[in-house]
Design a protein around this motif. Structure first.
Motif, PDB file in Angstrom:
ATOM      1  N   HIS A 109      58.435  12.686  77.449  1.00 43.77           N
ATOM      2  CA  HIS A 109      58.742  11.575  78.322  1.00 43.77           C
ATOM      3  C   HIS A 109      58.308  10.322  77.811  1.00 43.77           C
ATOM      4  N   GLY A 110      57.015  10.283  77.563  1.00 41.73           N
ATOM      5  CA  GLY A 110      56.367   9.052  76.874  1.00 41.73           C
ATOM      6  C   GLY A 110      55.698   8.191  78.101  1.00 41.73           C
ATOM      7  N   GLY A 111      54.997   7.235  77.687  1.00 40.06           N
ATOM      8  CA  GLY A 111      54.252   6.275  78.540  1.00 40.06           C
ATOM      9  C   GLY A 111      53.065   6.624  79.710  1.00 40.06           C
ATOM     10  N   MET A 112      52.874   7.921  79.326  1.00 40.46           N
ATOM     11  CA  MET A 112      51.781   8.577  80.140  1.00 40.46           C
ATOM     12  C   MET A 112      50.244   9.031  79.543  1.00 40.46           C
ATOM     13  N   GLY A 113      49.379   8.743  79.939  1.00 43.91           N
ATOM     14  CA  GLY A 113      48.221   9.126  79.534  1.00 43.91           C
ATOM     15  C   GLY A 113      47.654  10.544  80.218  1.00 43.91           C
ATOM     16  N   ILE A 114      47.577  11.470  79.373  1.00 43.12           N
ATOM     17  CA  ILE A 114      47.657  13.032  79.849  1.00 43.12           C
ATOM     18  C   ILE A 114      46.186  13.288  79.460  1.00 43.12           C
ATOM     19  N   ILE A 115      45.498  14.158  80.870  1.00 45.14           N
ATOM     20  CA  ILE A 115      44.252  14.550  80.632  1.00 45.14           C
ATOM     21  C   ILE A 115      44.168  15.986  81.027  1.00 45.14           C
ATOM     22  N   LEU A 151      47.608   9.681  83.964  1.00 42.62           N
ATOM     23  CA  LEU A 151      47.112   8.287  84.047  1.00 42.62           C
ATOM     24  C   LEU A 151      47.955   7.388  84.612  1.00 42.62           C
ATOM     25  N   ASP A 152      48.165   6.556  85.399  1.00 42.84           N
ATOM     26  CA  ASP A 152      49.482   6.004  85.827  1.00 42.84           C
ATOM     27  C   ASP A 152      48.938   4.557  86.483  1.00 42.84           C
ATOM     28  N   ASP A 153      49.149   3.232  85.762  1.00 46.72           N
ATOM     29  CA  ASP A 153      48.781   2.276  86.494  1.00 46.72           C
ATOM     30  C   ASP A 153      48.983   1.902  87.918  1.00 46.72           C
ATOM     31  N   ASN A 154      50.238   2.386  88.279  1.00 46.78           N
ATOM     32  CA  ASN A 154      50.825   2.224  89.795  1.00 46.78           C
ATOM     33  C   ASN A 154      51.142   3.499  90.215  1.00 46.78           C
ATOM     34  N   PRO A 155      50.252   4.427  90.699  1.00 45.44           N
ATOM     35  CA  PRO A 155      50.694   5.801  91.039  1.00 45.44           C
ATOM     36  C   PRO A 155      51.400   5.705  92.232  1.00 45.44           C
ATOM     37  N   TYR A 156      51.358   4.647  93.109  1.00 44.88           N
ATOM     38  CA  TYR A 156      51.987   4.196  94.320  1.00 44.88           C
ATOM     39  C   TYR A 156      53.609   3.933  94.171  1.00 44.88           C
ATOM     40  N   SER A 157      53.899   3.615  92.917  1.00 44.92           N
ATOM     41  CA  SER A 157      55.166   3.135  92.858  1.00 44.92           C
ATOM     42  C   SER A 157      56.380   4.300  92.963  1.00 44.92           C
ATOM     43  N   GLY A 158      55.760   5.448  92.585  1.00 40.83           N
ATOM     44  CA  GLY A 158      56.877   6.601  92.479  1.00 40.83           C
ATOM     45  C   GLY A 158      57.577   6.879  91.405  1.00 40.83           C
ATOM     46  N   ARG A 159      57.485   5.917  90.302  1.00 38.49           N
ATOM     47  CA  ARG A 159      58.316   6.242  88.971  1.00 38.49           C
ATOM     48  C   ARG A 159      57.696   7.561  88.544  1.00 38.49           C
ATOM     49  N   VAL A 160      56.548   7.525  88.017  1.00 37.91           N
ATOM     50  CA  VAL A 160      55.798   8.732  87.480  1.00 37.91           C
ATOM     51  C   VAL A 160      55.898   9.836  88.289  1.00 37.91           C
ATOM     52  N   LYS A 161      55.585   9.658  89.701  1.00 32.60           N
ATOM     53  CA  LYS A 161      55.561  10.578  90.450  1.00 32.60           C
ATOM     54  C   LYS A 161      56.590  11.484  90.634  1.00 32.60           C
ATOM     55  N   LYS A 162      57.740  10.828  90.831  1.00 39.68           N
ATOM     56  CA  LYS A 162      59.311  11.235  90.898  1.00 39.68           C
ATOM     57  C   LYS A 162      59.379  12.236  89.705  1.00 39.68           C
ATOM     58  N   PHE A 163      59.027  11.493  88.430  1.00 38.26           N
ATOM     59  CA  PHE A 163      59.448  12.584  87.077  1.00 38.26           C
ATOM     60  C   PHE A 163      58.614  13.796  87.395  1.00 38.26           C
ATOM     61  N   LEU A 164      57.371  13.875  87.757  1.00 38.90           N
ATOM     62  CA  LEU A 164      56.420  15.026  87.884  1.00 38.90           C
ATOM     63  C   LEU A 164      57.046  15.838  88.853  1.00 38.90           C
ATOM     64  N   GLU A 165      57.428  15.150  90.071  1.00 37.74           N
ATOM     65  CA  GLU A 165      57.848  16.306  91.158  1.00 37.74           C
ATOM     66  C   GLU A 165      59.213  16.778  90.840  1.00 37.74           C
ATOM     67  N   GLY A 175      42.245   9.502  92.406  1.00 38.60           N
ATOM     68  CA  GLY A 175      41.574   8.222  92.230  1.00 38.60           C
ATOM     69  C   GLY A 175      41.721   7.839  90.623  1.00 38.60           C
ATOM     70  N   PHE A 176      41.031   6.563  90.327  1.00 29.72           N
ATOM     71  CA  PHE A 176      41.260   6.215  88.894  1.00 29.72           C
ATOM     72  C   PHE A 176      42.974   6.157  88.492  1.00 29.72           C
ATOM     73  N   ASN A 177      43.622   5.946  89.473  1.00 29.54           N
ATOM     74  CA  ASN A 177      44.869   5.789  89.292  1.00 29.54           C
ATOM     75  C   ASN A 177      45.469   6.947  88.577  1.00 29.54           C
ATOM     76  N   CYS A 178      45.352   7.849  88.978  1.00 27.82           N
ATOM     77  CA  CYS A 178      45.513   9.325  88.475  1.00 27.82           C
ATOM     78  C   CYS A 178      46.712  10.142  89.416  1.00 27.82           C
ATOM     79  N   ASN A 192      45.550  12.644  98.637  1.00 27.08           N
ATOM     80  CA  ASN A 192      45.040  14.076  98.380  1.00 27.08           C
ATOM     81  C   ASN A 192      43.775  14.302  99.251  1.00 27.08           C
ATOM     82  N   ASP A 193      43.870  13.623 100.446  1.00 24.93           N
ATOM     83  CA  ASP A 193      42.778  13.979 101.413  1.00 24.93           C
ATOM     84  C   ASP A 193      43.676  14.444 102.622  1.00 24.93           C
ATOM     85  N   LEU A 194      45.107  14.196 102.752  1.00 26.24           N
ATOM     86  CA  LEU A 194      45.604  14.442 103.962  1.00 26.24           C
ATOM     87  C   LEU A 194      45.612  16.011 104.317  1.00 26.24           C
TER      88      LEU A 194
END
Length: 266
Positions: free
Chosen positions: A97-103, A149-163, A176-179, A215-217
């Motif tokens: 997909h690209g554009g992601m930092g992976i740890i 790693l995502d500079d804006n994890p709340y935008s939903g773009r990367v999270k939507k791809f992952l889900e 945390g850490f924009n992860c 992640n605390d919910l």
């Protein structure tokens, strides 16, 4: 009476400068004297948590890696590893997909191919054991979670791809850490809290948790005294039974614990 307190780190116990006020450590000492078990519950690596708390951590519970690795009294009490085929599939799909930092996160190390990530997480404020590698897919270690790693994890773009690609086989949480963390199905900080309370015979109304992020919910669901930080977003506050009167930059957790002490429930 309160017998157990679990606290998220970044945005909760840690201020925006990534520092912990000295009052936190004196509070932990007081809780130890009163036989109240204090728990750091975080997406961070265990070594990071152990380094931060030092000698104060000897009587603490550490829920690390978003619930996939739990240590108490310097002994592992729980670890949930991802199947190799699963984490390799996630790495391959995210790389394509690209554009992601992976740890890749393990008990003792995290692995990355990015030198800047090594520099950031090796900072003493974080205290991670980080290894720079040429390829993640060939790592020979037990993997607890994959972090994106995502500079804006709340935008939903990367999270939507992952889900879209992984939700049926994993649990995904903004950390945390924009992860954005990807764990084995059923793994969360909430599940870890639930198992600790059950094993120690502590009731929901004898436990408190503090958090500020998504992640605390799950932790909020496991206790009566669920506190969202004043600095948390509204969606988090709506899920908690209480909201702290002060932010993470104002020692919000310590001030709520002091209220417990004044009321005589600790």
């Amino acid at each position: 009476m309160i017998k157990f307190i679990a606290c998220d780190m970044d945005g909760t116990l840690v201020d925006d400068k990534k520092e912990i006020d000295k009052s936190v450590f004196s509070t932990i000492e007081y809780l130890n004297e009163k036989n109240v078990l204090f728990c750091a519950a975080s997406g961070r690596q265990y070594n990071s948590l152990k380094t931060i708390f030092g000698e104060y951590g000897k009587n603490m519970v550490f829920i690390s890696e978003n619930g996939s690795y739990v240590v108490y009294d310097n002994k592992q009490i729980y670890a949930s590893f991802m199947d190799k085929e699963l984490w390799q599939y996630i790495v391959l799909k995210c790389t394509e997909h690209g554009g992601m930092g992976i740890i890749l996160c393990c008990k003792d190390y995290i692995y990355t191919t990015d030198p800047e990530t090594v520099d950031m997480l090796s900072n003493p404020k974080f205290g991670y054991n980080v290894r720079l590698v040429d390829s993640l897919i060939d790592i020979d270690d037990d993997i607890l979670k994959v972090s994106i790693l995502d500079d804006n994890p709340y935008s939903g773009r990367v999270k939507k791809f992952l889900e879209t690609n992984f939700k049926d086989k994993t649990d995904i949480a903004v950390s945390g850490f924009n992860c954005i963390d990807i764990m084995k199905k059923g793994v969360s900080k909430g599940k870890a809290v639930r198992e600790i309370l059950e094993n120690m015979g502590i009731a929901k109304d004898e436990a408190a948790v503090f958090g500020d992020n998504f992640n605390d919910l799950e932790m909020f669901d496991e206790v009566y005294y669920s506190f969202a930080m004043k600095n948390a977003v509204d969606e988090i506050k709506e899920r908690a039974n209480f909201v702290t009167s002060h932010t993470n930059n104002e020692c919000g957790v310590v001030k709520e614990i002091e209220k417990f002490i004044e009321k005589g429930v600790i």
